[in-house]
Scaffold this active site. Structure first.
Site, PDB file in Angstrom:
ATOM      1  N   ILE A   7       0.916  -1.263  -0.025  1.00 45.19           N
ATOM      2  CA  ILE A   7      -0.133  -0.037  -0.054  1.00 45.19           C
ATOM      3  C   ILE A   7       0.859   1.310  -0.089  1.00 45.19           C
ATOM      4  O   ILE A   7       1.904   1.363   0.756  1.00 45.19           O
ATOM      5  CB  ILE A   7      -0.873  -0.107   1.227  1.00 45.19           C
ATOM      6  CG1 ILE A   7      -1.752   1.414   1.206  1.00 45.19           C
ATOM      7  CG2 ILE A   7      -0.099  -0.270   2.529  1.00 45.19           C
ATOM      8  CD1 ILE A   7      -2.933   1.235   2.225  1.00 45.19           C
ATOM      9  N   TYR A 149      -7.830  18.272  -7.974  1.00 49.81           N
ATOM     10  CA  TYR A 149      -8.201  16.990  -7.433  1.00 49.81           C
ATOM     11  C   TYR A 149      -9.094  16.225  -7.941  1.00 49.81           C
ATOM     12  O   TYR A 149      -9.164  14.934  -8.405  1.00 49.81           O
ATOM     13  CB  TYR A 149      -8.556  17.292  -5.970  1.00 49.81           C
ATOM     14  CG  TYR A 149      -8.879  16.171  -5.015  1.00 49.81           C
ATOM     15  CD1 TYR A 149      -7.922  15.273  -4.497  1.00 49.81           C
ATOM     16  CD2 TYR A 149     -10.168  15.703  -4.915  1.00 49.81           C
ATOM     17  CE1 TYR A 149      -8.055  14.430  -3.661  1.00 49.81           C
ATOM     18  CE2 TYR A 149     -10.310  14.717  -3.854  1.00 49.81           C
ATOM     19  CZ  TYR A 149      -9.361  14.033  -3.528  1.00 49.81           C
ATOM     20  OH  TYR A 149      -9.653  12.922  -2.750  1.00 49.81           O
ATOM     21  N   VAL A 184     -13.873  11.018   5.568  1.00 47.31           N
ATOM     22  CA  VAL A 184     -13.327  10.113   6.654  1.00 47.31           C
ATOM     23  C   VAL A 184     -12.843  11.283   7.379  1.00 47.31           C
ATOM     24  O   VAL A 184     -12.021  11.980   6.904  1.00 47.31           O
ATOM     25  CB  VAL A 184     -12.172   9.213   5.985  1.00 47.31           C
ATOM     26  CG1 VAL A 184     -11.758   8.377   7.044  1.00 47.31           C
ATOM     27  CG2 VAL A 184     -13.079   8.163   4.949  1.00 47.31           C
TER      28      VAL A 184
END
Length: 247
Positions: A7, A149, A184
């Site tokens: 990851i 983004y 989150v």
């Protein structure tokens, strides 16, 4: 036979939640990030320090990471393109050349490059192979002040779909999906809330999400992403929203 997870950006935020979920399920973890996580939970995690903005030797470094794994002892390998940046918030014309380059580099070019290396190095591995790209709902919904983004995540979604088409033609090809984790409670959310309204028109919505305790914890999102990975009830190239898998 071992299960492996590699990851990027696995030392904090969503990445740390993912690392925890996979480690608790018996995966051997390799985390690639700019810094080390000194916590006890990372004592059993192989941490490799790499600045993913710098492309020089990145291909060789990732190839070496993969080649160090005994492919004959691998039952399953998962690679997660997690590292990303929101970058400077504001209208496109107020971003400098270096702002634009750094955001596109970390959010788009690096995941493309690492995905290419992973596919090439593991193409003859006789095991289950999976790539998960951590994307964002911003890939399909434009936000004032997030042009870079949004665009960089949209590119990740289409790369996911196109690579899946290619891999479906290969014997024991790699499965690849993109996942939208939703809102989150990470440093990125803190960055968003510190924005000025003239740079980010949706500022109040994100402040309200925090104040109403609507942000998902990194531990919860890590477990949810792991569970979605295990399900496999979706086609190769799927773009998945975590919220659709919650009870």
């Amino acid at each position: 036979m071992k299960k492996h997870l590699i990851i990027t950006g696995g030392n904090k935020g969503i990445g740390s939640g993912i690392v925890s979920a996979y480690k608790n399920s018996g995966y051997q973890i390799i985390s690639i990030a700019r810094t080390l996580n000194p916590s006890d939970e990372y004592k059993e995690v192989t941490q490799i320090v790499l600045d993913l903005i710098i492309t020089e030797d990145l291909e060789n470094a990732f190839s070496q990471i993969l080649n160090a794994i005994d492919k004959d002892a691998v039952e399953r390998i998962v690679f997660i393109n997690n590292a990303g940046t929101l970058g400077k918030i504001g209208r496109l014309e107020n971003n400098s050349v270096s702002d634009i380059q750094s955001i596109i580099q970390i959010n788009t070019i690096t995941p493309f490059l690492l995905t290419s290396v992973f596919l090439k190095e593991t193409q003859n591995w006789n095991c289950s192979k999976k790539i998960i790209n951590i994307s964002s709902g911003a890939a399909v919904k434009p936000y004032y002040g997030w042009s870079l983004y949004c665009a960089s995540k949209a590119a990740i979604d289409m790369m996911t779909k196109a690579v899946a088409v290619e891999q479906e033609t290969i014997e024991n090809g790699t499965k690849i999906v993109a996942i939208y984790p939703g809102v989150v409670d990470t440093d990125m959310q803190t960055q968003i809330r510190k924005s000025k309204i003239e740079n980010f028109a949706d500022l109040q919505r994100f402040i309200d999400l925090k104040e109403s305790n609507s942000l998902v914890s990194i531990e919860t999102i890590g477990k949810e992403i792991f569970e979605i990975d295990r399900l496999e009830n979706y086609p190769n190239g799927a773009v998945l929203n975590v919220s659709e898998y919650r009870d």
